[in-house]
Design an enzyme around this catalytic site. Structure first.
Site, PDB file in Angstrom:
ATOM      1  N   TYR A   1      -9.342   0.555   7.849  1.00 17.56           N
ATOM      2  CA  TYR A   1      -8.957   1.595   6.883  1.00 17.56           C
ATOM      3  C   TYR A   1     -10.169   2.091   6.096  1.00 17.56           C
ATOM      4  CZ  TYR A   1      -4.206  -0.117   7.817  1.00 17.56           C
ATOM      5  OH  TYR A   1      -3.042  -0.522   8.431  1.00 17.56           O
TER       6      TYR A   1
ATOM      7  N   ASP B   1      -1.551  -4.398   1.505  1.00 15.25           N
ATOM      8  CA  ASP B   1      -1.727  -4.425   2.956  1.00 15.25           C
ATOM      9  C   ASP B   1      -2.872  -3.495   3.350  1.00 15.25           C
ATOM     10  OD1 ASP B   1      -0.538  -5.244   5.673  1.00 15.25           O
ATOM     11  OD2 ASP B   1      -0.878  -3.083   5.864  1.00 15.25           O
TER      12      ASP B   1
ATOM     13  N   LYS C   1      -6.945  -6.950   8.655  1.00 19.99           N
ATOM     14  CA  LYS C   1      -6.671  -6.967  10.100  1.00 19.99           C
ATOM     15  C   LYS C   1      -7.969  -6.901  10.899  1.00 19.99           C
ATOM     16  CE  LYS C   1      -2.476  -4.453   8.893  1.00 19.99           C
ATOM     17  NZ  LYS C   1      -2.687  -3.397   7.910  1.00 19.99           N
TER      18      LYS C   1
ATOM     19  N   HIS D   1      -4.941  -6.599  14.703  1.00 22.65           N
ATOM     20  CA  HIS D   1      -4.407  -5.277  14.355  1.00 22.65           C
ATOM     21  C   HIS D   1      -3.616  -4.649  15.502  1.00 22.65           C
ATOM     22  CE1 HIS D   1      -5.401  -1.652  11.572  1.00 22.65           C
ATOM     23  NE2 HIS D   1      -4.207  -1.538  12.066  1.00 22.65           N
TER      24      HIS D   1
HETATM   25  N1  LIG Z   1      -0.549  -2.235  11.564  1.00 26.14           N
HETATM   26  C1  LIG Z   1      -0.631  -0.954  11.814  1.00 26.14           C
HETATM   27  O1  LIG Z   1      -1.038  -0.547  12.920  1.00 26.14           O
HETATM   28  C2  LIG Z   1      -0.223   0.035  10.784  1.00 26.14           C
HETATM   29  C3  LIG Z   1       0.008   1.378  11.137  1.00 26.14           C
HETATM   30  C4  LIG Z   1       0.427   2.256  10.144  1.00 26.14           C
HETATM   31  C5  LIG Z   1       0.604   1.805   8.846  1.00 26.14           C
HETATM   32  N2  LIG Z   1       0.349   0.515   8.516  1.00 26.14           N
HETATM   33  C6  LIG Z   1       0.530   0.000   7.134  1.00 26.14           C
HETATM   34  O2  LIG Z   1       1.745   0.515   6.604  1.00 26.14           O
HETATM   35  C7  LIG Z   1       1.476   1.249   5.409  1.00 26.14           C
HETATM   36  C8  LIG Z   1       2.468   2.371   5.215  1.00 26.14           C
HETATM   37  O3  LIG Z   1       2.556   3.204   6.330  1.00 26.14           O
HETATM   38  P1  LIG Z   1       2.285   4.775   6.276  1.00 26.14           P
HETATM   39  O4  LIG Z   1       1.246   5.068   5.279  1.00 26.14           O
HETATM   40  O5  LIG Z   1       2.092   5.215   7.670  1.00 26.14           O
HETATM   41  O6  LIG Z   1       3.668   5.403   5.873  1.00 26.14           O
HETATM   42  P2  LIG Z   1       4.756   5.383   4.696  1.00 26.14           P
HETATM   43  O7  LIG Z   1       4.480   4.362   3.698  1.00 26.14           O
HETATM   44  O8  LIG Z   1       6.055   5.366   5.415  1.00 26.14           O
HETATM   45  O9  LIG Z   1       4.570   6.848   4.100  1.00 26.14           O
HETATM   46  C9  LIG Z   1       3.515   7.213   3.283  1.00 26.14           C
HETATM   47  C10 LIG Z   1       3.789   8.629   2.790  1.00 26.14           C
HETATM   48  O10 LIG Z   1       4.943   8.645   1.950  1.00 26.14           O
HETATM   49  C11 LIG Z   1       4.644   9.225   0.697  1.00 26.14           C
HETATM   50  N3  LIG Z   1       5.458   8.512  -0.300  1.00 26.14           N
HETATM   51  C12 LIG Z   1       5.313   7.225  -0.689  1.00 26.14           C
HETATM   52  N4  LIG Z   1       6.267   6.907  -1.582  1.00 26.14           N
HETATM   53  C13 LIG Z   1       7.018   8.012  -1.772  1.00 26.14           C
HETATM   54  C14 LIG Z   1       8.135   8.290  -2.592  1.00 26.14           C
HETATM   55  N5  LIG Z   1       8.677   7.368  -3.396  1.00 26.14           N
HETATM   56  N6  LIG Z   1       8.663   9.553  -2.553  1.00 26.14           N
HETATM   57  C15 LIG Z   1       8.134  10.480  -1.730  1.00 26.14           C
HETATM   58  N7  LIG Z   1       7.075  10.276  -0.941  1.00 26.14           N
HETATM   59  C16 LIG Z   1       6.517   9.035  -0.950  1.00 26.14           C
HETATM   60  C17 LIG Z   1       3.161   9.036   0.530  1.00 26.14           C
HETATM   61  O11 LIG Z   1       2.629  10.045  -0.306  1.00 26.14           O
HETATM   62  P3  LIG Z   1       1.539   9.788  -1.467  1.00 26.14           P
HETATM   63  O12 LIG Z   1       0.593   8.736  -1.002  1.00 26.14           O
HETATM   64  O13 LIG Z   1       0.906  11.126  -1.597  1.00 26.14           O
HETATM   65  O14 LIG Z   1       2.306   9.373  -2.683  1.00 26.14           O
HETATM   66  C18 LIG Z   1       2.664   9.193   1.967  1.00 26.14           C
HETATM   67  O15 LIG Z   1       2.545  10.555   2.307  1.00 26.14           O
HETATM   68  C19 LIG Z   1       0.019   1.719   5.609  1.00 26.14           C
HETATM   69  O16 LIG Z   1      -0.582   2.106   4.409  1.00 26.14           O
HETATM   70  C20 LIG Z   1      -0.588   0.474   6.220  1.00 26.14           C
HETATM   71  O17 LIG Z   1      -0.847  -0.489   5.215  1.00 26.14           O
HETATM   72  C21 LIG Z   1      -0.049  -0.382   9.475  1.00 26.14           C
END
Ligand SMILES: NC(=O)c1ccc[n+]([C@@H]2O[C@H](COP(=O)([O-])OP(=O)(O)OC[C@H]3O[C@@H](n4cnc5c(N)ncnc54)[C@H](OP(=O)(O)O)[C@@H]3O)[C@@H](O)[C@H]2O)c1
Length: 375
Positions: A126, A121, A151, A184
């Site tokens: 990004y 994704d 997006k 997006h």
């Molecule tokens: N459409 C939109 O507007 C929008 C907005 C936000 C996000 N997104 C999408 O959603 C994805 C995920 O969202 P997000 O990055 O905000 O949050 P998330 O996936 O909820 O959290 C990411 C965080 O969790 C840590 N993490 C991941 N797996 C872990 C595990 N097994 N144990 C402990 N910590 C862990 C990561 O650390 P490390 O990386 O250091 O391992 C990072 O700090 C984004 O990458 C993007 O593709 C879309």
């Protein structure tokens, strides 16, 4: 004759017959004792081995029943794919790459593909699509087996702006079509100036949508969807005579903002939700994974807190997009299991019974005089 101390109360003078009979009884007693001891040890060993065998068999059975997702993908009772209106099957777990820096995103994508992920994704905004593309080309996985989502950024909603920016994404990813392209945000910016709201295209996204439909017909996009749309904004779009209805709506869903009403509404309207920031985002992941309810379920099932949360998302019927640049976590996040119903209900109740809060909302940052999610 000296006897062991315990026999001291026995007569000290005895005849030979008595001595022989006492000796014989003593030897028989010792033999009986040793026999009993051995029998007890043997029974304990057999019981222990049996319990261990049964436990192992049950674990295997349970694993078979629950199924490992992703790398193993066998007999999972949690879906590994959802079918979209186009008939395409989208993998239920993706690697999210927002905030994955240029120097680490390629490694993360390669680690994910090696672990069994087939869904990435990403987004133009990004600013790392070029590195995602390079990692895909360097992997042994054929491009067409990888579900790529990108997006359309807010500054390119004007119909004439879509093709050029879509082409940049396709070139960066090294492909001539993309499986999924999302609007997006339900917010259009004007080309000139930063964050200047295009009120007309924000109020009416249909011209943007029609252009996206055109690119579906021309083959550059396989599926189109939306992101960060609330129910009012979805209805505002779908009130138009759409050729293709939105395949998904990608929104924030996590323990802190589980949005049960939106989820219920989406199910009733055959719209699949994609859970972004599923672990609570980088700011709240620690707090999510240390919730007592999450930890206790993890302990009970012998899985990790992150696996509990990611499993819960898929069991709720959503696609889930955990982001990580840590290879061990990337692998961990793909192994999901069907939570027993009582534990699923317990987690759902805990997530939906506190005051919800969003982990991200750019409304203020973008200088909007309304809240994107409420308006
Ligand atoms: N459409 C939109 O507007 C929008 C907005 C936000 C996000 N997104 C999408 O959603 C994805 C995920 O969202 P997000 O990055 O905000 O949050 P998330 O996936 O909820 O959290 C990411 C965080 O969790 C840590 N993490 C991941 N797996 C872990 C595990 N097994 N144990 C402990 N910590 C862990 C990561 O650390 P490390 O990386 O250091 O391992 C990072 O700090 C984004 O990458 C993007 O593709 C879309």
């Amino acid at each position: 004759m000296s006897y062991p101390p315990r026999y001291k109360s026995l007569p000290t003078t005895v005849d030979n017959e008595q001595i022989t009979s006492v000796k014989a009884r003593g030897t028989a007693g010792q033999k009986k004792f040793i026999f009993h001891l051995l029998a007890v040890v043997a029974i304990m060993y057999a019981t222990f081995s049996g319990v261990r065998y049964i436990a192992r068999s049950n674990l295997k059975f349970a694993k078979g029943l629950w199924g490992c997702h992703g790398a193993h993908r066998n007999l999972s009772s949690l879906t590994s794919h959802y079918t979209l209106p186009s008939g395409d099957k989208i993998p239920s777990v993706a690697l999210g790459v927002w905030q994955a820096e240029k120097g680490e995103v390629g490694m993360a994508v390669q680690a994910a593909l090696k672990s069994g992920y087939r869904h990435i994704d990403g987004a133009y905004a990004y600013n790392n699509e070029e590195y995602v593309g390079k990692a895909i080309r360097a992997s042994a996985v054929p491009r067409e087996q990888i579900w790529l989502t990108s997006k359309l950024w807010n500054a390119f909603h004007a119909p004439e702006d879509i093709e050029p920016v879509l082409d940049v994404t396709l070139a960066n990813l090294g492909t001539d079509y993309i499986y999924m392209y999302l609007i997006h945000w339900p917010i259009a910016f004007k080309k000139e100036g930063n964050y200047v709201l295009d009120e007309a295209l924000t109020a009416n996204p249909y011209p943007t949508w029609q252009k996206l439909e055109e690119w579906v017909d021309k083959g550059k996009i396989r599926n189109i969807g939306i992101s960060n749309f609330n129910i009012r904004r979805i209805q505002n779009l779908t009130a138009n005579p759409l050729k293709y209805k939105p395949a998904v709506n990608q929104v924030e869903l996590n323990f802190w903002n589980p949005q049960p009403e939106l989820l219920k509404w989406a199910k009733e309207h055959d719209l699949i939700l994609e859970a972004y920031s599923p672990l609570g985002g980088s700011n709240e992941v620690g707090k999510t994974l240390s919730q007592p309810v999450v930890k206790s379920i993890a302990k009970e099932l012998g899985i990790t807190p992150a696996q509990v949360i990611i499993s819960w998302h898929v069991q709720r019927g959503t696609i889930v997009l955990p982001k990580s640049v840590t290879p061990s976590r990337i692998e961990e996040n793909l192994q999901i299991f069907s939570l027993p119903q009582d534990l699923f209900d317990k987690l759902e109740k805990a997530a939906t019974s506190h005051e919800p809060h969003r982990t991200g909302n750019p409304s203020n940052r973008w200088g909007l005089d309304f809240d994107i999610f409420d308006d």
